[in-house]
Scaffold this active site. Sequence first.
Site, short mmCIF file in Angstrom:
data_model
loop_
_atom_site.label_atom_id
_atom_site.label_comp_id
_atom_site.label_asym_id
_atom_site.label_seq_id
_atom_site.Cartn_x
_atom_site.Cartn_y
_atom_site.Cartn_z
N ARG A 102 0.88 -1.18 0.00
CA ARG A 102 0.00 0.00 0.00
C ARG A 102 0.91 1.22 0.00
O ARG A 102 1.69 1.44 0.92
CB ARG A 102 -0.90 0.00 1.23
CG ARG A 102 -1.64 1.32 1.39
CD ARG A 102 -2.74 1.25 2.40
NE ARG A 102 -3.90 0.57 1.86
CZ ARG A 102 -5.13 0.65 2.37
NH1 ARG A 102 -5.36 1.38 3.44
NH2 ARG A 102 -6.14 -0.01 1.83
N HIS A 129 -7.31 0.69 -6.44
CA HIS A 129 -7.51 -0.18 -5.26
C HIS A 129 -8.18 -1.47 -5.76
O HIS A 129 -9.33 -1.75 -5.44
CB HIS A 129 -8.37 0.55 -4.23
CG HIS A 129 -8.35 -0.07 -2.87
ND1 HIS A 129 -7.48 -1.09 -2.52
CD2 HIS A 129 -9.09 0.20 -1.75
CE1 HIS A 129 -7.71 -1.42 -1.26
NE2 HIS A 129 -8.66 -0.67 -0.77
N GLN A 132 -10.05 -4.26 -3.53
CA GLN A 132 -11.36 -3.86 -2.99
C GLN A 132 -12.46 -4.15 -4.00
O GLN A 132 -13.55 -4.62 -3.65
CB GLN A 132 -11.34 -2.36 -2.65
CG GLN A 132 -12.65 -1.84 -2.12
CD GLN A 132 -12.97 -2.33 -0.72
OE1 GLN A 132 -12.18 -2.16 0.20
NE2 GLN A 132 -14.15 -2.93 -0.53
N ASP A 223 -17.39 6.84 -1.88
CA ASP A 223 -16.16 6.78 -1.07
C ASP A 223 -15.95 8.17 -0.47
O ASP A 223 -16.64 9.13 -0.85
CB ASP A 223 -14.99 6.38 -2.00
CG ASP A 223 -13.69 6.09 -1.26
OD1 ASP A 223 -13.71 5.97 -0.02
OD2 ASP A 223 -12.65 6.00 -1.94
N CYS A 262 -16.49 1.07 0.52
CA CYS A 262 -15.28 0.32 0.84
C CYS A 262 -14.84 0.51 2.28
O CYS A 262 -14.09 -0.30 2.81
CB CYS A 262 -14.15 0.72 -0.12
SG CYS A 262 -13.66 2.45 0.03
N ARG A 290 -13.36 -8.80 1.79
CA ARG A 290 -11.96 -8.49 1.51
C ARG A 290 -11.11 -9.73 1.81
O ARG A 290 -10.21 -10.10 1.05
CB ARG A 290 -11.47 -7.31 2.37
CG ARG A 290 -12.07 -5.97 1.99
CD ARG A 290 -11.55 -5.51 0.65
NE ARG A 290 -10.11 -5.45 0.62
CZ ARG A 290 -9.37 -4.43 1.07
NH1 ARG A 290 -9.97 -3.35 1.55
NH2 ARG A 290 -8.05 -4.45 1.01
N1 NVA Z 1 -10.11 6.49 -1.60
C1 NVA Z 1 -9.75 6.08 -0.26
C2 NVA Z 1 -9.94 4.61 -0.10
C3 NVA Z 1 -9.63 4.08 1.27
C4 NVA Z 1 -9.80 2.60 1.39
C5 NVA Z 1 -8.31 6.47 0.02
O1 NVA Z 1 -7.46 6.29 -0.85
O2 NVA Z 1 -8.04 6.98 1.10
N1 CP Z 2 -11.22 -0.36 2.41
C1 CP Z 2 -9.96 -0.38 2.81
O1 CP Z 2 -9.01 -0.60 2.04
O2 CP Z 2 -9.80 -0.20 4.15
P1 CP Z 2 -8.45 0.04 4.94
O3 CP Z 2 -7.94 1.40 4.53
O4 CP Z 2 -8.84 0.00 6.39
O5 CP Z 2 -7.46 -1.03 4.60
#
Ligand code: NVA
Ligand code: CP
Length: 307
Positions: A102, A129, A132, A223, A262, A290
């Site tokens: 990540r 992502h 997800q 989101d 998500c 997930r």
């Molecule tokens: N769009 C959000 C998704 C978090 C799972 C982010 O990147 O923070």
């Molecule tokens: N939806 C998701 O990826 O959650 P986290 O940021 O908690 O991993």
Amino acid sequence: MMRHFLSIKDYTKEELLEIIDLAMYIKKEFKNERTDHLEDKTLGMIFEKSSTRTRVSFEVGMYQLGGHALFLSSKDIQLGRGEPMKDTARVLSRMVDMVMIRTFSHEKLEEFAKYSSVPVINGLTDNFHPVQIMADFLTMKEKGLNENSSVAWIGDGNNMANSWLMFASIVGLDFRIASPVGYEIPKEWQDIAQENAKKSGAKITFTNDPNEACRDADVVTTDVWASMGQEEEQKIREKAFAEFTVTKEMMNLTNNGIFMHCLPVHREEEVTEEVFEEHADTVFDEAENRLHAQKGIMVWLDRQRSK
Ligand code: NVA
Ligand code: CP
């Protein structure tokens, strides 16, 4: 042949649906017996951003498959002190069987993958992502929906939206995306999606009107307005997205649609408390999925290596 899981756009419709089916099979199988599909395998998990779901689902998933996962926060490993991705990739490749990352820029993830001799999985970048979306489609299938269903995305043209768009255009969904002016999905990916749609039969609609997107939709999803790394834009975005809160009125326009998210959610921003709580069972099924979707992805990637 070794494969990575960096972006939905690297996969065919057949491969995506095969992984979802495998995930569903493993989910069912696990209820009855222990499934050591990845016995003695190790997964390195590099996190440059916060996480609850991604961290826990990959770690628990690997354990349930008979393997072991290592949590590697960039704050604690030399990567955070400037050791290059390409060196970290070559070191970890000598020690673990798979890596999940990540991070911020998608290019950093691609650089890691280029130098990695083990499969690399995208656990979220600024652009995509993909894990997800696999969990989201698995959830749709469990609710009786499929690749002929319609999905409305309300809000930011962000990493989740990009991944939905790629998935929808490859598998053939009716996908509508409503974003405020200036927050649309980049033109480059819109064009890729329209090209994919010619082949898959997907119907892709870009609009600035959330009601248009929601009309007769089977799924409404959204989101946060400011993603990780965009915290300083929160106030500006609150103004720009003011008309993009998913409300009961929007849900009433749908085809008795389900609501998905998500997580984590910002109540009364992208969705009202009322809509969120009414659909909470679906959203938390999605969160649980997930775990199952990623077990499917890891087993599938491992099987590719021995082909
Ligand atoms: N769009 C959000 C998704 C978090 C799972 C982010 O990147 O923070
Ligand atoms: N939806 C998701 O990826 O959650 P986290 O940021 O908690 O991993």
